[in-house]
Design a protein around this motif. Structure first.
Motif, PDB file in Angstrom:
ATOM      1  N   CYS A  25       0.848  -1.192   0.000  1.00 33.69           N
ATOM      2  CA  CYS A  25       0.000   0.000   0.000  1.00 33.69           C
ATOM      3  C   CYS A  25       0.881   1.239   0.000  1.00 33.69           C
ATOM      4  CB  CYS A  25      -0.909  -0.002   1.236  1.00 33.69           C
ATOM      5  SG  CYS A  25      -2.090   1.370   1.231  1.00 33.69           S
ATOM      6  N   PRO A  26       0.523   2.277  -0.771  1.00 34.92           N
ATOM      7  CA  PRO A  26       1.320   3.512  -0.749  1.00 34.92           C
ATOM      8  C   PRO A  26       1.069   4.355   0.509  1.00 34.92           C
ATOM      9  CG  PRO A  26      -0.540   3.734  -2.257  1.00 34.92           C
ATOM     10  CD  PRO A  26      -0.571   2.324  -1.746  1.00 34.92           C
ATOM     11  N   LEU A  27       0.023   4.029   1.281  1.00 32.77           N
ATOM     12  CA  LEU A  27      -0.261   4.764   2.511  1.00 32.77           C
ATOM     13  C   LEU A  27       0.210   3.956   3.716  1.00 32.77           C
ATOM     14  CD1 LEU A  27      -2.167   6.163   0.446  1.00 32.77           C
ATOM     15  CD2 LEU A  27      -3.817   6.428   2.296  1.00 32.77           C
ATOM     16  N   CYS A  28       0.407   4.636   4.827  1.00 28.96           N
ATOM     17  CA  CYS A  28       0.704   3.912   6.079  1.00 28.96           C
ATOM     18  C   CYS A  28      -0.167   4.528   7.170  1.00 28.96           C
ATOM     19  CB  CYS A  28       2.189   3.968   6.414  1.00 28.96           C
ATOM     20  SG  CYS A  28       2.894   5.621   6.338  1.00 28.96           S
ATOM     21  N   CYS A  29      -1.473   4.343   7.056  1.00 29.46           N
ATOM     22  CA  CYS A  29      -2.415   4.943   8.003  1.00 29.46           C
ATOM     23  C   CYS A  29      -2.126   4.423   9.414  1.00 29.46           C
ATOM     24  CB  CYS A  29      -3.845   4.586   7.622  1.00 29.46           C
ATOM     25  SG  CYS A  29      -4.259   5.104   5.961  1.00 29.46           S
ATOM     26  N   GLN A  30      -2.133   5.332  10.353  1.00 32.30           N
ATOM     27  CA  GLN A  30      -1.780   4.938  11.724  1.00 32.30           C
ATOM     28  C   GLN A  30      -2.831   4.023  12.341  1.00 32.30           C
ATOM     29  OE1 GLN A  30      -0.584   8.177  14.220  1.00 32.30           O
ATOM     30  NE2 GLN A  30       0.966   8.880  12.781  1.00 32.30           N
ATOM     31  N   TRP A  31      -4.064   4.073  11.858  1.00 31.64           N
ATOM     32  CA  TRP A  31      -5.149   3.258  12.412  1.00 31.64           C
ATOM     33  C   TRP A  31      -5.338   1.975  11.603  1.00 31.64           C
ATOM     34  CZ3 TRP A  31      -5.657   8.153  10.334  1.00 31.64           C
ATOM     35  CH2 TRP A  31      -6.095   8.201   9.010  1.00 31.64           C
ATOM     36  N   ASN A  34      -5.339  -3.476   8.748  1.00 26.48           N
ATOM     37  CA  ASN A  34      -4.552  -4.594   8.210  1.00 26.48           C
ATOM     38  C   ASN A  34      -3.096  -4.161   8.009  1.00 26.48           C
ATOM     39  OD1 ASN A  34      -6.682  -6.465   7.919  1.00 26.48           O
ATOM     40  ND2 ASN A  34      -7.314  -5.465   6.012  1.00 26.48           N
ATOM     41  N   PRO A  35      -2.353  -3.904   9.095  1.00 27.01           N
ATOM     42  CA  PRO A  35      -0.983  -3.437   8.897  1.00 27.01           C
ATOM     43  C   PRO A  35      -0.107  -4.446   8.168  1.00 27.01           C
ATOM     44  CG  PRO A  35      -1.391  -3.918  11.225  1.00 27.01           C
ATOM     45  CD  PRO A  35      -2.707  -3.988  10.530  1.00 27.01           C
ATOM     46  N   GLU A  36      -0.516  -5.709   8.167  1.00 26.15           N
ATOM     47  CA  GLU A  36       0.250  -6.716   7.421  1.00 26.15           C
ATOM     48  C   GLU A  36       0.122  -6.511   5.913  1.00 26.15           C
ATOM     49  OE1 GLU A  36      -2.663  -7.034   8.813  1.00 26.15           O
ATOM     50  OE2 GLU A  36      -3.637  -8.968   8.452  1.00 26.15           O
ATOM     51  N   SER A  37      -0.762  -5.572   5.527  1.00 24.42           N
ATOM     52  CA  SER A  37      -0.936  -5.308   4.091  1.00 24.42           C
ATOM     53  C   SER A  37      -0.023  -4.181   3.618  1.00 24.42           C
ATOM     54  CB  SER A  37      -2.386  -4.901   3.814  1.00 24.42           C
ATOM     55  OG  SER A  37      -2.618  -3.580   4.303  1.00 24.42           O
ATOM     56  N   GLN A  38       0.592  -3.454   4.525  1.00 23.58           N
ATOM     57  CA  GLN A  38       1.292  -2.240   4.103  1.00 23.58           C
ATOM     58  C   GLN A  38       2.552  -2.547   3.288  1.00 23.58           C
ATOM     59  OE1 GLN A  38       1.719   0.292   7.584  1.00 23.58           O
ATOM     60  NE2 GLN A  38      -0.416   0.929   7.494  1.00 23.58           N
ATOM     61  N   SER A  39       3.336  -3.506   3.738  1.00 21.95           N
ATOM     62  CA  SER A  39       4.544  -3.872   2.987  1.00 21.95           C
ATOM     63  C   SER A  39       4.157  -4.779   1.822  1.00 21.95           C
ATOM     64  CB  SER A  39       5.520  -4.607   3.900  1.00 21.95           C
ATOM     65  OG  SER A  39       6.501  -5.250   3.110  1.00 21.95           O
ATOM     66  N   ILE A 127     -11.934  -7.066  -4.124  1.00 21.62           N
ATOM     67  CA  ILE A 127     -10.473  -7.111  -4.119  1.00 21.62           C
ATOM     68  C   ILE A 127     -10.006  -5.910  -3.303  1.00 21.62           C
ATOM     69  CG2 ILE A 127      -8.391  -7.312  -5.517  1.00 21.62           C
ATOM     70  CD1 ILE A 127     -10.355  -8.222  -7.795  1.00 21.62           C
ATOM     71  N   SER A 128      -9.313  -6.223  -2.216  1.00 22.06           N
ATOM     72  CA  SER A 128      -8.954  -5.213  -1.229  1.00 22.06           C
ATOM     73  C   SER A 128      -7.470  -5.323  -0.932  1.00 22.06           C
ATOM     74  CB  SER A 128      -9.832  -5.454   0.020  1.00 22.06           C
ATOM     75  OG  SER A 128      -9.578  -4.492   1.005  1.00 22.06           O
ATOM     76  N   GLY A 129      -7.051  -4.733   0.187  1.00 25.95           N
ATOM     77  CA  GLY A 129      -5.612  -4.802   0.488  1.00 25.95           C
ATOM     78  C   GLY A 129      -5.338  -4.329   1.890  1.00 25.95           C
ATOM     79  N   GLY A 130      -4.227  -3.563   1.976  1.00 23.23           N
ATOM     80  CA  GLY A 130      -3.386  -3.041   0.926  1.00 23.23           C
ATOM     81  C   GLY A 130      -4.164  -2.237  -0.139  1.00 23.23           C
ATOM     82  N   LYS A 258      -2.408  -6.274  15.671  1.00 21.58           N
ATOM     83  CA  LYS A 258      -1.666  -6.824  14.529  1.00 21.58           C
ATOM     84  C   LYS A 258      -0.296  -6.165  14.382  1.00 21.58           C
ATOM     85  CE  LYS A 258      -5.434  -8.288  11.492  1.00 21.58           C
ATOM     86  NZ  LYS A 258      -5.989  -7.980  10.153  1.00 21.58           N
ATOM     87  N   PHE A 259      -0.209  -4.842  14.645  1.00 25.21           N
ATOM     88  CA  PHE A 259       1.106  -4.186  14.600  1.00 25.21           C
ATOM     89  C   PHE A 259       2.066  -4.930  15.535  1.00 25.21           C
ATOM     90  CE2 PHE A 259      -0.915  -0.260  12.818  1.00 25.21           C
ATOM     91  CZ  PHE A 259       0.037   0.068  11.864  1.00 25.21           C
TER      92      PHE A 259
END
Ligand code: SF4
Ligand code: SF4
Length: 297
Positions: A25-31, A34-39, A127-130, A258-259
Motif C-alpha cells: 500500500c502507498p499509505l501507512c495509516c496509523q489506524w 490490516n498493517p500486514e498489508s502495508q509492505s 479485491i482489497s488490500g493493501g 496486529k502491529f
C-alpha cells in the motif's frame, strides 16, 4: 502477492462475498486495520496467545543461533530471509508467513467455489488490500477472469494511484469502494504519510465515468471525527454524482494488536473505538448533506 482470501464476508460490499486481500500500500495509516498489508513483501506474524513455547521455530531457524534466550523466536529476526521454515515447523499456527505469490487462476479457483452464495445473495468478490491498484496487472487479470465467469466484482481503493489506472480498473468492475480519511492535507500527510490531493482529484475523475461507488470513511476518535472534518468530507461527497452511499467504519483496536504481532509498535496504541453516540453523530452529519449513510459495509 496475496495475504488472505476471506470467505463469507459481509462487510466489503453487498451480499455474501469473498474478499481477496493483496499486499502492498502507498499509505501507512496509523489506524490501519490490516498493517500486514502495508509492505509489499511477505512478513512474519507471531500470535503469542497461540504459542505453546515448544521452541520448534527457534530450532529450525538458521539465524536463531545469534539470538539469546529460549522459547519462541521474536517476530523480527535479524538476517531473516523469509524462508518460511519457522512457519512450517510451528505446530499451532502461532508463527505464520503472510504473503504468498498466487496466479489469477489459483485465486479464481477459490473464488469460483462459492459462486452459488454470490448468486443467491447478490454478492460477489471484493479485491482489497493493501491497495489493489499497486498490483495492477494481477488486478486487471482477476477482474477479467471474474467477469468472464459472471461473478460481480468490487475494488476497495485508497484512491492514491495513477488516474488512468484507476479509471481503467473502474471500467472493469461493478462497484468501487473508495476510502476518504481526512480533508485537511497537512493532517492527511501526518496520519497516512501522503497528500490527499491526488486522492480527491481521482475521486472527481472517477465520478465522471462511474455511477456506482461507495465512499468509506473510517471514524477514528480524535483524528478525523471532529465536526469540521466530517462536514468538509460530506460537503465534498455531496458535490459528486455517482455516490450510492457513505459507509462510516468505526475504528477498532484489532489493527493495534496486529502491529504488535508483526513486531512493530502500534502508532495508536490504547485508542478506544468510538462510542455509539459518536458514530450516530457522524452519521447525522452525512445525512444533513442529503447523503445515504450506513455503518460498516
Ligand atoms: S522465515 Fe526463515 S529465516 Fe526468517 S525467522 Fe523464520 S526460519 Fe528464520
Ligand atoms: S514453533 Fe510456534 S508454538 Fe512453538 S515456540 Fe515457535 S511460535 Fe511458539
Amino acid at each position: 502477492m496475496v495475504f488472505n482470501i476471506q470467505k463469507y464476508s459481509i462487510h466489503d460490499g453487498p451480499g455474501i462475498r469473498t474478499t481477496v486481500f493483496l499486499k502492498g500500500c502507498p499509505l501507512c495509516c496509523q489506524w490501519c486495520h490490516n498493517p500486514e498489508s502495508q509492505s509489499a513483501k511477505p512478513e512474519v506474524m507471531f500470535v503469542q496467545s497461540r504459542c505453546v513455547v515448544c521452541g520448534e521455530c527457534r530450532r529450525v531457524c538458521a539465524f536463531a543461533r545469534a539470538l539469546p534466550g529460549e522459547g519462541p523466536l521474536p517476530p523480527r529476526v535479524e538476517g531473516c530471509n523469509l524462508c518460511g521454515e519457522c512457519g512450517e515447523a510451528c505446530p499451532t499456527g502461532a508463527r505464520q508467513i503472510l504473503g504468498q505469490r498466487m496466479t489469477v487462476n489459483e485465486v479464481l479457483e477459490q473464488i469460483a467455489a462459492d459462486s452459488l452464495f454470490y448468486d443467491e445473495s447478490a454478492g460477489g468478490v471484493t479485491i482489497s488490500g493493501g491497495e489493489p491498484l499497486s498490483q495492477l496487472a494481477f488486478l486487471r487479470g482477476l477482474l477479467q477472469a471474474c467477469r468472464s465467469r459472471g461473478i460481480r466484482t468490487a475494488v476497495d481503493t485508497c484512491g492514491f494511484a495513477c488516474t488512468d489506472a484507476l479509471l481503467d480498473v473502474a471500467r472493469r468492475t461493478d462497484l468501487i469502494l473508495f476510502d476518504l480519511k481526512l480533508m485537511d492535507d497537512a493532517r492527511h500527510r501526518a496520519f497516512t504519510g501522503v497528500s490527499n490531493e491526488p486522492i480527491l482529484a481521482n475521486l472527481k475523475a472517477l465520478d465522471l465515468i462511474h455511477k456506482n461507488y461507495w465512499i468509506r470513511v473510517p471514524l477514528i476518535p480524535g483524528i478525523n471525527d471532529d465536526t469540521a472534518n466530517l462536514e468538509a468530507t460530506a460537503r465534498f461527497v455531496a458535490s459528486l454524482y455517482g455516490v450510492v452511499q457513505v459507509c462510516v467504519l468505526p475504528y477498532h483496536a484489532i489493527g493495534a494488536n496486529k502491529f504488535r504481532r508483526l513486531g512493530l509498535s502500534a502508532p495508536l496504541d490504547g485508542l478506544k473505538p468510538p462510542s455509539a453516540e459518536q458514530v450516530r453523530a457522524a452519521e447525522e452529519v452525512f445525512k444533513s448533506f442529503g447523503l445515504r449513510v450506513g455503518v460498516g459495509g
